[in-house]
Scaffold this active site. Structure first.
Site, PDB file in Angstrom:
ATOM      1  CE  LYS C 159      -3.611   1.932   3.104  1.00 42.77           C
ATOM      2  NZ  LYS C 159      -3.921   2.251   4.679  1.00 42.77           N
ATOM      3  CB  SER C 229      -3.691  -1.039  -3.599  1.00 45.76           C
ATOM      4  OG  SER C 229      -3.934  -1.716  -4.216  1.00 45.76           O
TER       5      SER C 229
END
Lengths: 367, 367, 367, 367
Positions: C159, C229
């Site tokens: 992330k 992401s």
């Protein structure tokens, strides 16, 4: 003495030419008088907007039949500028511009002149070559319109090309480097280069300030009378100049102002005042009926603000920013005019200040 | 003597409570004075708009900490009306409504009152039960606001429920039939029933004309002061009444008009005139600074026209019709006010005539 | 001996934590065993996707209550990776990864390790500083997972942050230049830099090939096991490594392959075969029940083709390209597995070849 | 002995007829052999999809020139079925169906027959009149194709009309009531009525079960071989029947199955197996090259589930449900075939079970 006629025709769908047919059938305009057709079509106004070529195909077929030409010959003769995107309350329509010889007249009246550049190589799009070619074309179009004073020029519409994967690869095969590999971005650079060329021609911009690097970057360099629309169906710029020229006749006049941002209602009222309209609020219906066309550019401000308050246009991954901008300016302009068949187009790179854009009004003078 | 305070707070994202925190930290408003928060959040305003529950969650958490309550207790005490959709140039913001005891005053001033109905059964949503319960809640909210004359009521905001698959199935399991199986359609019926209830309470509509079949169908039956927003997070109606009540103090007043269509600029000017503003065009900045809030409803006209010209809102499968409508009315209202932090919400079933809607302005009187 | 547990929990909306609550209430997992939660949420997966922070807020609140921590402390301890976008048939769900001490075991079993980098300065995002920091974090996460052989690492989820206008301006104020001024583009550069760091750590990429200019440009440089992401809610990278490590116990194993393009069904079958599944077509239900998770990256190929045939993903101004790509790969993966609760995420810069991406499967071994 | 030829032609944009021209120029097909053209165009496939009429205009113009007919005469002679929507990885293309007399042959081969109904009145659309007229047209088309056994019919494509505001008003002026006032909904009812007519003709549905009320409501009544596409450009149904008929020659055969839901990969493998293909996974390239066409219907299941797991298709206000469904089924079919030029169309009312739809494959037999 020439007269510039403008007819505003509602369309029921992008390929609707019945309104144009009716004008011709009724003798209101002769097909060979038509010099340009501007259309607001109901697509997304971005890359995959197929309402533009659909409208062009329908118009070329309709005029070809009337003129005894092939559709391609029509496209070479009549400037067909289709601008996609009728968001918010905007109403799809055509503006048909025609030139007719008429009786002599005093003073100035609406004048129109067109000129085309040569086809551009892909590597010229969004670059100084396109700027300079547009500058020269504006001069030719002004001459065709009998406009000698740049102050009499009020709106210059350009239809300009964009880059596709095929065109980028063709250039690469010749060892040439294009301005961008992103089709959507190429639309902006092409519009911007065209606008800068208009600014040069109208003495709004100093040419010594210009080089490839400012195109799309220096938002402080702009023309207040440029309107550019990019499309896939051509590789040249088509320039249509509108102004008030001595020697032209008829009741129509054009005025313009520059919207400093998307909600600059006062700018629209200013253009209306220049044409003698009352500016206390929304035009009453009888006054609105004398407005033949309103043309404006819309874009989201790059800093994400309108008068200090945040807008979401640049951060919306569901709705493209130019779609939001057209809807907004369409609402502001409809507030002024009381009509929704307004020619609001998106992508105002170097067309007015960042977040704003030129607005022009064409109206019939009273008496 | 009560005073109704209204604070307009910009938000940088849907969960941004820093502006609210700053108001409290600075002592400008005490948390227990807050009776309602209206928010314009930047989602799509339709079924899958998760900015609304995100804002509610952030606000409940922030106020819970301040009030020493649980978030659920906050939601039971403060009406949180999140309306999604900030299309065009609209700026996401919160309107914080508070009630404070203050010195006695003459005349009328902005007043606020809230009331909640009981939870509805799914089969009551979009039906006369919701109409009647809303009517009664409006009466209770008026009483809480000290409003005895319906003519003094200028805006009634309702937050109402919608149907989900789960709720429809729960009703079916009891043998009950819901008004619709379409979640998006249930939003419209719920808003419409709520608006009709407001119309009954304000004597704008004759109750004998009403039954289940008119809800969502008889566009000629409407309230000129209703604003309803549907959300998934509740099963009751929450009613907030705003008006000018005797006995209330402070500089704020509210006025309203009804926009007859999406471009009815004159209606907005009328509400401004009622509050003493000049109505020659866009408000100058110093006047605009006295406008604390503008609230309006927007919707696409069902006949596909605005003053005889075609709009595409109802035929756009890429952008929901209410999104177009908010962008349009947002532009018209920004043209009048010169600001974009305007509370424009979509879905105006029985809220104003078809294609139009109520518009209210809250402003600080001069002197 | 540690055991990595994986629980797949359907969600009814982005803030739905009832499934997580039920796992904890039933004693299936203890809250302090949870090391990471991956979520597929139903937003657009692009810039204005607010389902991600909504899910994070709900999960932090739920786990905070269970752990006696503040929500912020939860976020610092548990890696919460929300990936937006459940297009096509994809089903919103959570994957809860937990670590539990258990009985000793032979061989290798699914192992998980996490590590966080320090916060990045805006000018480090999408640059070599982020690459190197990620490389180091992968090494630490591998160590935490007891993974000593890079060949045992099968999937690394990161992330990572993105740039906002505020962050760009903060850097500019210090005289620092960020990698891009476009928020959407910064997501891609951040993902790409993170993936290159993973590739370095797993010896898939030669560090001497890397500098700032290759990030987002050299599509031939990639990791076959990276999944990144981007989100707005953090300024550091959070790395979760999954592999089969000696010393870990339990029935779960992970395998991976690289999809060479969006329709590379054989790659998915290859990963299934590595886990002992039959590969004659779609898994029968009893076999599909043993698949605990499928994780894949999806992106549109830059050349506009899939096996020589044109796709429209990069030219669609109505639907973002990554949304199309997730829907496509979701269909291909569902064809293999016979389920739709699949963790398909978009934006595969340097994650697999252009137009393709890594795919990993976690399953319970039979017997 | 007739032979049905099928040519699959990629298109670079909706008006691209160069591939069709090349087939004719090269003598591969004679223009008067062409009986139908199916096209997948890259619009949204919903109400405002203008790629369909653009493609029709381009095809009519191209074939008119070749046939010495007017474009309208071409449309009356050749069935032009444009289906919008190439989401996910789907590749825009044309399927050109031709009939040629050839040498005698044994056995059965691909056969095609077309028939048109009379124009419908608006009030007949979505009603039993359309059902019965379609049933009769299927019988005529079967006869034209030499298909006497309904079991030999494998796919029936229908192009059907929809309601517009103008058509609704015309009916109202005659005192007739249409099936719906919602254009988008009329597409579904028209497709559904057409599909039921096909089901009657193929003895899949018992006529005594049918009346106006079941259309669009009884999802348990369906044809497993119907595919209907609605468009604005006609007021009649155009029916194209495909099957394997005795007396036809050539290497092509057609098979079909019914996808029980959007991820029913096995159904596609079943149709491939019927045509002699290996069904271990994705077709290898040499086998895929023998697949001339795959045609499938896609739709979101009404209960919001796929094999028990939630999908978001019906709740997405940003992307129309049929767009999601096409992307999903396109991925599943591409997983089977290894190609993306697949004719996947949306709106499967009474075409296969709810959430599923017919799938047909046309391939060249080996040897």
């Amino acid at each position: 003495m020439p007269e510039c006629l403008v007819f505003r025709v509602p369309t029921r769908h992008p390929a609707d030419v019945l309104g144009l047919d009716a004008l011709i059938e009724s003798g209101t305009v002769a097909p060979d008088e038509i010099v340009a057709v501007f259309g607001k079509t109901e697509g997304n106004g971005c890359v995959n907007d197929f309402t533009r070529p659909l409208a062009v195909m329908a118009l070329e077929n309709a005029l070809a039949a009337r003129l005894g030409l092939s559709p391609a010959e029509v496209g070479a003769r009549v400037a067909l500028v289709m601008s996609g995107g009728t968001e918010g309350g905007l109403s799809p329509h055509l503006l048909i511009l025609a030139r007719r010889e008429g009786p002599a007249a005093e003073g100035r009246a609406l004048a129109v002149g067109t000129a085309f550049t040569d086809d551009f190589l892909p590597e010229e799009i969004g670059r100084m070559a396109q700027v300079r070619a547009t500058e020269a074309a504006v001069a030719r179009a002004m001459a065709a319109a009998g406009l000698t004073d740049v102050a009499d020029v009020h709106f210059v519409q350009v239809k300009c090309p964009l880059l596709t994967s095929a065109r980028i690869q063709e250039a690469a095969a010749r060892g040439a480097r294009v301005a961008t590999h992103d089709t959507y971005a190429s639309m902006g650079l092409s519009r911007g280069a065209s606008a800068l060329g208009i600014g040069l021609a109208l003495a709004e911009i100093d040419g010594s300030a210009l080089d490839d690097t400012v195109i799309g970057a220096r938002t402080d360099l702009y023309s207040g009378r440029a309107s550019a629309s990019a499309g896939i169906e051509l590789m040249r710029n088509e320039v249509i100049v509108l102004g008030n020229a001595p020697g032209w006749s008829g009741p129509l006049r054009i005025a313009h102002r520059v919207m400093r941002d998307g909600i600059d209602f006062s700018a629209i009222q200013g253009a209306l005042a220049d044409l003698g309209f009352p500016v206390a609020g929304q035009l009453p219906p009888e006054a609105a009926a004398r407005v033949v066309a309103l043309l404006a550019k819309a874009e989201p401000s790059g800093n994400g603000l309108i008068r200090g308050r945040r807008h979401i246009m640049n951060d919306d991954s569901d709705i493209n920013a130019t779609r939001h901008a057209r809807a907004l300016v369409g609402g502001v302009a409809a507030a002024a005019i009381g009509r929704t068949d307004l020619f609001v187009s998106g992508g105002a790179e170097h067309q007015g200040p960042d977040g704003g854009g030129p607005v022009a009004v064409i109206a019939a003078m009273e008496g």
